[in-house]
Design a protein around this motif. Structure first.
Motif, PDB file in Angstrom:
ATOM      1  N   LEU A  56       6.407  -1.735   6.385  1.00 32.47           N
ATOM      2  CA  LEU A  56       5.027  -1.841   5.893  1.00 32.47           C
ATOM      3  C   LEU A  56       4.894  -1.523   4.405  1.00 32.47           C
ATOM      4  O   LEU A  56       3.794  -1.598   3.860  1.00 32.47           O
ATOM      5  CB  LEU A  56       4.123  -0.886   6.686  1.00 32.47           C
ATOM      6  CG  LEU A  56       3.874  -1.255   8.148  1.00 32.47           C
ATOM      7  CD1 LEU A  56       3.155  -0.111   8.866  1.00 32.47           C
ATOM      8  CD2 LEU A  56       3.057  -2.536   8.250  1.00 32.47           C
ATOM      9  N   ALA A  57       5.992  -1.184   3.764  1.00 31.94           N
ATOM     10  CA  ALA A  57       5.914  -0.715   2.375  1.00 31.94           C
ATOM     11  C   ALA A  57       5.195  -1.691   1.459  1.00 31.94           C
ATOM     12  O   ALA A  57       4.415  -1.279   0.587  1.00 31.94           O
ATOM     13  CB  ALA A  57       7.324  -0.430   1.853  1.00 31.94           C
ATOM     14  N   ASP A  58       5.436  -2.985   1.628  1.00 33.93           N
ATOM     15  CA  ASP A  58       4.820  -3.973   0.748  1.00 33.93           C
ATOM     16  C   ASP A  58       3.453  -4.428   1.244  1.00 33.93           C
ATOM     17  O   ASP A  58       2.547  -4.665   0.435  1.00 33.93           O
ATOM     18  CB  ASP A  58       5.741  -5.194   0.600  1.00 33.93           C
ATOM     19  CG  ASP A  58       7.004  -4.871  -0.168  1.00 33.93           C
ATOM     20  OD1 ASP A  58       6.984  -3.935  -0.983  1.00 33.93           O
ATOM     21  OD2 ASP A  58       8.015  -5.553   0.070  1.00 33.93           O
ATOM     22  N   VAL A  59       3.284  -4.573   2.562  1.00 31.65           N
ATOM     23  CA  VAL A  59       2.043  -5.152   3.087  1.00 31.65           C
ATOM     24  C   VAL A  59       0.943  -4.110   3.279  1.00 31.65           C
ATOM     25  O   VAL A  59      -0.245  -4.450   3.287  1.00 31.65           O
ATOM     26  CB  VAL A  59       2.297  -5.904   4.412  1.00 31.65           C
ATOM     27  CG1 VAL A  59       3.249  -7.059   4.183  1.00 31.65           C
ATOM     28  CG2 VAL A  59       2.817  -4.983   5.498  1.00 31.65           C
ATOM     29  N   LYS A  74      -0.472   2.232   2.036  1.00 33.89           N
ATOM     30  CA  LYS A  74      -1.114   3.442   2.546  1.00 33.89           C
ATOM     31  C   LYS A  74      -0.588   3.806   3.926  1.00 33.89           C
ATOM     32  O   LYS A  74      -0.243   4.968   4.190  1.00 33.89           O
ATOM     33  CB  LYS A  74      -2.634   3.251   2.601  1.00 33.89           C
ATOM     34  CG  LYS A  74      -3.309   3.214   1.244  1.00 33.89           C
ATOM     35  CD  LYS A  74      -4.828   3.090   1.379  1.00 33.89           C
ATOM     36  CE  LYS A  74      -5.504   3.095   0.016  1.00 33.89           C
ATOM     37  NZ  LYS A  74      -6.991   2.961   0.139  1.00 33.89           N
ATOM     38  N   ALA A  75      -0.516   2.823   4.829  1.00 31.12           N
ATOM     39  CA  ALA A  75       0.020   3.086   6.165  1.00 31.12           C
ATOM     40  C   ALA A  75       1.474   3.502   6.072  1.00 31.12           C
ATOM     41  O   ALA A  75       1.922   4.421   6.778  1.00 31.12           O
ATOM     42  CB  ALA A  75      -0.129   1.854   7.047  1.00 31.12           C
ATOM     43  N   SER A  76       2.216   2.856   5.205  1.00 30.39           N
ATOM     44  CA  SER A  76       3.626   3.175   5.029  1.00 30.39           C
ATOM     45  C   SER A  76       3.821   4.620   4.592  1.00 30.39           C
ATOM     46  O   SER A  76       4.696   5.332   5.106  1.00 30.39           O
ATOM     47  CB  SER A  76       4.248   2.225   4.004  1.00 30.39           C
ATOM     48  OG  SER A  76       5.581   2.592   3.721  1.00 30.39           O
ATOM     49  N   ALA A  77       3.000   5.064   3.655  1.00 33.58           N
ATOM     50  CA  ALA A  77       3.128   6.440   3.149  1.00 33.58           C
ATOM     51  C   ALA A  77       2.839   7.459   4.243  1.00 33.58           C
ATOM     52  O   ALA A  77       3.554   8.470   4.379  1.00 33.58           O
ATOM     53  CB  ALA A  77       2.185   6.640   1.964  1.00 33.58           C
ATOM     54  N   ASP A  78       1.795   7.219   5.022  1.00 32.04           N
ATOM     55  CA  ASP A  78       1.483   8.160   6.096  1.00 32.04           C
ATOM     56  C   ASP A  78       2.580   8.182   7.159  1.00 32.04           C
ATOM     57  O   ASP A  78       2.959   9.249   7.651  1.00 32.04           O
ATOM     58  CB  ASP A  78       0.140   7.803   6.744  1.00 32.04           C
ATOM     59  CG  ASP A  78      -1.030   8.525   6.092  1.00 32.04           C
ATOM     60  OD1 ASP A  78      -0.904   9.742   5.855  1.00 32.04           O
ATOM     61  OD2 ASP A  78      -2.054   7.880   5.819  1.00 32.04           O
TER      62      ASP A  78
END
Length: 487
Positions: A306-309, A312-316
């Motif tokens: 999810l890092a690119d798409v 915010k979700a990726s960070a959490d």
């Protein structure tokens, strides 16, 4: 390796079909999501990076006896697990444990697991009379004289219970019970996420004893008690599957294939992106295009994809920590194991007692199918490793077996050598639910809600037990289906 090719797919007319869905991850979450999606007419491809399906549900053999090498049971008081098992043809193989009584090995002795508690939190000091010291019991009895408690938006289970009832009840009972589920630290684990019924009751009652008492009163005639609530006369809480709970993924996978699903192992997903024609899922061999994607992977894997798409979700998701553990399965000659407590299914070990093992399960006693499979053998297993104890998994198999035998000798008097042993390591096996976990999950879902046809599911979100994971998968699938219908 095949050259990378682009597979385009023209999606169905919005609102007429669920379309093509790629499910990333072949554990029970991904399989359950695929099963749900196929039932609604979707075209589903499941991509699993390893060489097998099932995730943390796994069976194997020891001395010719089929045993679980991962999770061995599921809550029967939640419907999702047993319903899925029945739907894929395992209904007749479902059954409760034969032995349900257990003990806590603490303060130098095996002490019966008390009844009348919620995940170790009592409603009456008398419930823990054999487990705690006189001082510990007296501390519990003083709780109603304390100022009203306040759990706020969330609170650590251990911290709040220690504040109200004293550390001893946490260290001797709450910690080993929660540790058995999460392999975590009770003083970090979120009450709201891990014991939601206790959190809700504690918000309604200024006294923690009264909060537990309200849960012990029961939900009413004919209704099941909340999970984690130990009623004095309650029936079996858990269910197993003859041949092992690890049979469930295979049965679901068979049902997925029978419904037209495409299930691929050894197919790691390397990237995820969004194009005008839908989602692009890149593997090591090709790029699949889909109308929707379900990420049913551990949090760190979902974070990377999810890092690119969705940064915010990726960070959490990247902040979700995991605990590692090992299971040591041993087979003894039955004649050599005669000192075990009568009728016991095993025991828990509080970390405060400083032992290597955190639990022991007497599989031959607990599961009738193990007993019948080897009348001359006795199979048991120990578990080793909690959050922050990753060094335990770096020990050699022989060391883990030797330490387990030492503890078993002191706890239940086993002096014999096993005829066979098997060590199974689950590195990063259990996600941790610290204070604020549910808020983090809500942020992840809010971020993904802005992306059409992308959802997550698995043990990192709504619970680590089999029924909770299946419920998470069902939610993800239904949201995908609902989104397509509303498109």
């Amino acid at each position: 390796m095949e050259s990378s090719t682009q597979h385009t797919h023209t999606g169905p007319v919005p609102g007429t079909s669920p379309g093509r869905v790629v499910v990333v991850g072949g554990g029970i979450a991904g399989l359950a999501a695929a099963h749900r999606l196929l039932a609604s007419g979707a075209s589903v491809t499941v991509l699993e990076g390893t060489d097998r399906i099932g995730g943390k549900l796994l069976t194997g053999e020891i001395e010719g006896v089929r045993v679980d090498l991962g999770a061995e049971s599921m809550l029967a008081r939640r419907p999702e697990g047993v319903e899925l098992a029945r739907a894929v043809g395992l209904g007749e193989r479902l059954g409760p444990p034969h032995a349900t009584t257990s003990s806590v090995w603490t303060r130098g002795a095996l002490r019966p697991m008390p009844k009348g508690h919620v995940m170790g939190v009592p409603g009456d000091p008398a419930a823990l009379a054999d487990l705690l010291s006189d001082e510990g019991l007296a501390r519990i009895a003083q709780e109603r004289a304390l100022p009203p408690g306040d759990v706020g938006e969330d609170v650590a289970v251990g911290a709040y219970v220690a504040e109200r009832l004293g550390r001893e009840v946490v260290d001797r009972l709450v910690e080993p019970l929660l540790g058995g589920v999460y392999a975590g630290d009770a003083y970090r684990i979120s009450m709201r996420a891990a014991v939601p019924q206790l959190y809700a009751a504690a918000r309604r009652h200024p006294s923690l004893l009264d909060a537990v008492g309200s849960l012990q009163a029961g939900p009413g005639p004919g209704a099941a008690a909340p999970s984690g609530v130990s009623l004095p006369s309650g029936g079996p809480v858990f269910a197993g599957i003859e041949g092992g709970i690890g049979r469930l993924p295979g049965a679901v996978a068979d049902a997925v294939r029978a419904a037209g699903g495409d299930l691929r192992t050894r197919t790691p997903v390397l990237g995820l992106s969004r194009g005008a024609d839908g989602w692009h899922v890149r593997t090591d061999q090709e790029v699949l295009t889909a109308d929707a994607v379900v990420l049913a992977t551990p949090a760190w894997s979902a974070s990377a994809l999810l890092a690119d798409v969705s940064p915010k979700a990726s960070a959490d998701l990247s902040d979700i920590e995991y605990a590692s553990m090992a299971l040591v399965t041993m087979a003894f000659r039955r004649a050599d194991v005669t000192s075990l407590p009568e009728g016991s299914s095993g025991f828990l070990v509080p970390p405060v007692d400083g032992r290597t093992i955190k639990a022991a399960t007497f599989s031959t006693r607990k599961w009738g199918w193990v007993d019948r499979a080897a009348p001359d053998l006795f199979v048991l297993r120990t578990s080793v490793g909690r959050y922050g104890e990753e060094e335990q998994l770096q020990r050699e198999d022989g060391e883990l077996v030797a330490s387990s035998l030492t503890d078993l000798g002191e706890a239940v008097g086993i002096a014999a050598r096993p005829v066979a042993t098997r060590v199974t390591r689950w590195v990063g096996g259990l996600p941790q639910y610290p204070v604020g976990h549910l808020a983090r999950v809500a942020r992840v879902r809010e971020a993904l809600a802005a992306l059409p046809g992308l959802r997550v599911c698995g043990a990192a979100y709504d619970g680590v037990g089999v029924p909770a994971v299946i419920a998470s998968a069902t939610r993800a699938a239904d949201e995908i289906l609902g989104g397509r219908r509303e498109a």
